[in-house]
Design an enzyme around this catalytic site. Sequence first.
Site, PDB file in Angstrom:
ATOM      1  N   LYS A 160       0.838  -1.214   0.000  1.00 48.47           N
ATOM      2  CA  LYS A 160       0.000   0.000   0.000  1.00 48.47           C
ATOM      3  C   LYS A 160       0.868   1.256   0.000  1.00 48.47           C
ATOM      4  CE  LYS A 160      -2.254  -0.948   3.766  1.00 48.47           C
ATOM      5  NZ  LYS A 160      -1.623  -2.250   4.067  1.00 48.47           N
ATOM      6  N   GLU A 186       1.089   5.648  11.647  1.00 43.97           N
ATOM      7  CA  GLU A 186       2.026   4.824  10.884  1.00 43.97           C
ATOM      8  C   GLU A 186       3.418   4.905  11.498  1.00 43.97           C
ATOM      9  OE1 GLU A 186       1.522   2.665   7.972  1.00 43.97           O
ATOM     10  OE2 GLU A 186      -0.362   2.828   9.058  1.00 43.97           O
ATOM     11  N   ARG A 187       4.348   4.142  10.948  1.00 45.98           N
ATOM     12  CA  ARG A 187       5.701   4.078  11.510  1.00 45.98           C
ATOM     13  C   ARG A 187       6.465   5.369  11.231  1.00 45.98           C
ATOM     14  NH1 ARG A 187       3.825   0.222   8.754  1.00 45.98           N
ATOM     15  NH2 ARG A 187       3.631  -1.911   9.516  1.00 45.98           N
TER      16      ARG A 187
END
Length: 481
Positions: A160, A186-187
């Site tokens: 993605k 997210e990271r």
Amino acid sequence: MRNKTSPSNFGVVVSVRGSVVDIRFDGQLPPIYSLLHAKQGQIAIEVLTQLDAHHVRGIALTPTQGLARGIAVVDSGGPLTAPVGQEILSRMFDVFGNAIDRQEEPTDVQWRSVHRAPPPLARRSTKSEIFETGIKVIDVLMPLERGGKAGLFGGAGVGKTVLLTEMIHNMIGNQKGVSIFCGIGERCREGEELYRDMKEAGVLPNMVMVFGQMNEPPGSRFRVGHVALTMAEYFRDDEHRDVLLLIDNIFRFIQAGSEVSGLMGQMPSRLGYQPTMGTELSGLEERIANTDTGAITSIQAVYVPADDFTDPAAVHTFSHLSASIVLSRKRASEGLYPAIDPLQSSSRMATPGVIGERHYVLAQEIRRTLAQYAELKDIIAMLGLEQLSPEDRNVVARARRLERFLTQPFFTTEQFTGLKGKLVSLADALDGCERILRDEFKDYPESALYMIGTIDEAEGKANPGPQSKTEVEDAGDTHES
């Protein structure tokens, strides 16, 4: 965090349960969504409920270490605000509008509330236009809408973020608008890599990044999407520019809302999701719209829990989108990148009135061929390709060549694959598919069509020769890379 403080309105913390804080006010009760500050502004709390005439319950947008009963709380006199203006371009911000790119804070900016109503229907544009991405499989089978919302659905690790990054790379070159990247839960590694990649590609001057990372409290992750939208609305309404809004990942927004709801003590709904999920998601998605002044086109990554598309989070998100791009783990394991499943993916733009008769007929023919191949796969696995009729064998050959042709080397993965990235126009992509369906490439090995740009590259990649027997027998298995 830049809010006018009203010194008269002080409260006292009466209880702290994780991120949930109850505060007593003897004077005026702060309205819902008010931002409160404790410990000299170190801890920010957003009011979500008024419990009675003197108590409010809020969710902390920062960690609550050190917060205890009896600590004084100041009402800021307004809601959470986001910075807007020309100076925010090429910068990276957190949920409070603080710069997190190790540069000086922007000075010449306005601060606007993140809680804004969607544009009224009278101001919305009703024109349908196609948004070309340069990625063959998307432009041919699931064209995106300018000013629409597209979702990238997929489980963990199917590509993605790679696809999202490739779209930024391709679109900023073609589009003179502004791109806003919103990272929700997210990271931090992905944010840092994206910042570096965009800087190297020279597209940072027309880009803003907003991040609420995985390790931040749920209240912060829940509001970061609203901050990004406030910035996008400024460029659309005040600057009259088209905006590309990229959200990675919308599921984390729903997840943060679920955490907030659980902490606030609300009764959970189906599968433990919050009862207000539909309202919260609509409040965010409905602000993404075309108006008479400009368009916000949104591409959103959507994590699908356990690859289950009946999950309430996936179902609710589907209803807002004009195009759904579904990534398949099976195709990724076969090396067919981008790993988009053409039969599960769809677009509302794929009608003759929008994309034209030729494109529509061709897209339908491609889908039909791939669907027939999917049905024949079981027979091939059990009995072998020889048991099929000559007509079915032709369908299999066409479908497998189409699958290979719809793969594409990406600019953002050059360093991993060693293959130079390709940008393919819609006309070239349609031409290639049409020629494969006319059996012009039936004598070419399938590998000649794998990971190429335009169809002409297949001619240079392999000399036409009779199809080898082993390749025919392999038709039910994975491709030869």
